[in-house]
Design a protein around this motif. Structure first.
Motif, short mmCIF file in Angstrom:
data_model
loop_
_atom_site.label_atom_id
_atom_site.label_comp_id
_atom_site.label_asym_id
_atom_site.label_seq_id
_atom_site.Cartn_x
_atom_site.Cartn_y
_atom_site.Cartn_z
N ASP A 1 6.55 17.09 0.00
CA ASP A 1 6.36 16.90 1.44
C ASP A 1 5.56 15.64 1.73
O ASP A 1 5.87 14.89 2.67
CB ASP A 1 5.64 18.12 2.04
CG ASP A 1 6.51 19.36 2.05
OD1 ASP A 1 7.75 19.23 1.89
OD2 ASP A 1 5.94 20.46 2.21
N ARG A 2 4.55 15.38 0.92
CA ARG A 2 3.73 14.17 1.09
C ARG A 2 4.58 12.92 0.85
O ARG A 2 4.45 11.93 1.58
CB ARG A 2 2.54 14.22 0.13
CG ARG A 2 1.65 13.02 0.19
CD ARG A 2 0.85 12.97 1.47
NE ARG A 2 -0.04 11.83 1.39
CZ ARG A 2 -0.34 11.07 2.42
NH1 ARG A 2 0.12 11.37 3.60
NH2 ARG A 2 -1.13 10.04 2.27
N ALA A 3 5.44 12.95 -0.15
CA ALA A 3 6.31 11.81 -0.44
C ALA A 3 7.27 11.55 0.72
O ALA A 3 7.48 10.40 1.12
CB ALA A 3 7.08 12.04 -1.73
N ALA A 4 7.82 12.61 1.29
CA ALA A 4 8.73 12.46 2.44
C ALA A 4 7.98 11.91 3.64
O ALA A 4 8.50 11.06 4.38
CB ALA A 4 9.37 13.80 2.77
N GLU A 5 6.75 12.35 3.84
CA GLU A 5 5.93 11.86 4.95
C GLU A 5 5.64 10.37 4.80
O GLU A 5 5.72 9.61 5.77
CB GLU A 5 4.62 12.65 5.01
CG GLU A 5 3.68 12.21 6.10
CD GLU A 5 2.36 12.94 6.03
OE1 GLU A 5 1.37 12.37 6.52
OE2 GLU A 5 2.31 14.06 5.50
N LEU A 6 5.33 9.93 3.59
CA LEU A 6 5.05 8.52 3.34
C LEU A 6 6.30 7.66 3.55
O LEU A 6 6.22 6.56 4.10
CB LEU A 6 4.49 8.32 1.94
CG LEU A 6 3.07 8.81 1.72
CD1 LEU A 6 2.70 8.72 0.24
CD2 LEU A 6 2.11 7.99 2.55
N GLU A 7 7.44 8.16 3.13
CA GLU A 7 8.69 7.43 3.35
C GLU A 7 8.98 7.28 4.84
O GLU A 7 9.41 6.23 5.30
CB GLU A 7 9.85 8.11 2.64
CG GLU A 7 9.81 7.97 1.14
CD GLU A 7 10.94 8.71 0.46
OE1 GLU A 7 11.88 9.17 1.16
OE2 GLU A 7 10.90 8.83 -0.77
N THR A 8 8.72 8.33 5.60
CA THR A 8 8.93 8.28 7.04
C THR A 8 7.98 7.29 7.68
O THR A 8 8.38 6.50 8.55
CB THR A 8 8.73 9.69 7.66
OG1 THR A 8 9.63 10.60 7.03
CG2 THR A 8 8.97 9.68 9.15
N ARG B 1 0.83 -1.20 0.00
CA ARG B 1 0.00 0.00 0.00
C ARG B 1 0.87 1.25 0.00
O ARG B 1 0.58 2.22 -0.71
CB ARG B 1 -0.93 0.00 1.21
CG ARG B 1 -2.09 -0.96 1.08
CD ARG B 1 -3.14 -0.71 2.13
NE ARG B 1 -2.63 -0.77 3.49
CZ ARG B 1 -2.60 -1.87 4.25
NH1 ARG B 1 -3.07 -3.00 3.77
NH2 ARG B 1 -2.13 -1.82 5.48
N TYR B 2 1.95 1.23 0.79
CA TYR B 2 2.85 2.39 0.82
C TYR B 2 3.54 2.58 -0.53
O TYR B 2 3.72 3.71 -0.98
CB TYR B 2 3.90 2.24 1.92
CG TYR B 2 3.39 2.62 3.29
CD1 TYR B 2 2.95 3.90 3.56
CD2 TYR B 2 3.35 1.69 4.31
CE1 TYR B 2 2.47 4.26 4.80
CE2 TYR B 2 2.88 2.03 5.57
CZ TYR B 2 2.45 3.32 5.81
OH TYR B 2 1.98 3.66 7.05
#
Length: 168
Positions: free
Chosen positions: A86-93, A60-61
């Motif tokens: 920012d959303r991509a960085a948040e998902l990676e975190t 899913r991620y």
């Protein structure tokens, strides 16, 4: 009596290998917890279910990350670009937190509490949370008795001899 060997996850003939859009296999990193719930044994079905859940969540991620990357390609203004980045960085975190929670056998409620500015800081925080979570027994044992204490004598003569006498 013949003992049956415990099947491992690699013995399963129906193991799912994820592929990317080009049809090529993507490597799946499976991490084993260093402290496997401190003596609690897990059955193979429970481990398979947990592995399937972790793989589903990682899938899913990956899908969200792909969608975010596609949205990033069509972003036209710097504000849109920054929002998508920012959303991509948040998902990676979030994905890294989930992987750390699986690595250190932390429940999902504690996975969200893993914090840190970079991967090393999050790893150290997850390790500290795991020590606190798994070490809540205090090292005493399951029965609640301290094995280092000397047993109380049951012989009445020994018990009477252990009572201190007051000297006047």
């Amino acid at each position: 009596m013949a003992e049956n060997p415990t099947p491992t996850l690699t013995d399963s003939p129906s193991e799912h290998v994820p592929t990317d859009n080009d049809g090529q296999e993507t490597p799946v990193l499976t991490e084993t917890p260093e402290a496997e719930n401190e003596g609690q044994e897990r059955d193979a079905d429970g481990l398979r279910a947990e592995l399937k859940a972790a793989r589903d969540q990682a899938a899913r991620y990956r899908v969200k990350a792909r969608e975010t990357a596609e949205a990033l390609k069509v972003a036209k203004t710097p504000e849109e670009y920054q929002a998508v980045a920012d959303r991509a960085a948040e998902l990676e975190t979030d994905l890294h937190r989930e992987r750390l929670a699986r690595k250190y056998s932390l429940p999902d409620a504690l996975a969200a509490r893993i914090s840190g500015a970079d991967d090393e800081a999050r790893d150290a925080d997850a390790k500290a949370l795991a020590e606190l979570f798994h070490g809540r027994g205090g090292g005493v044992g399951r029965g609640g008795l301290d094995p280092s204490l000397t047993p109380t004598p049951s012989d009445p003569a020994e018990l009477a001899a252990s009572i201190p006498r007051a000297r006047r």
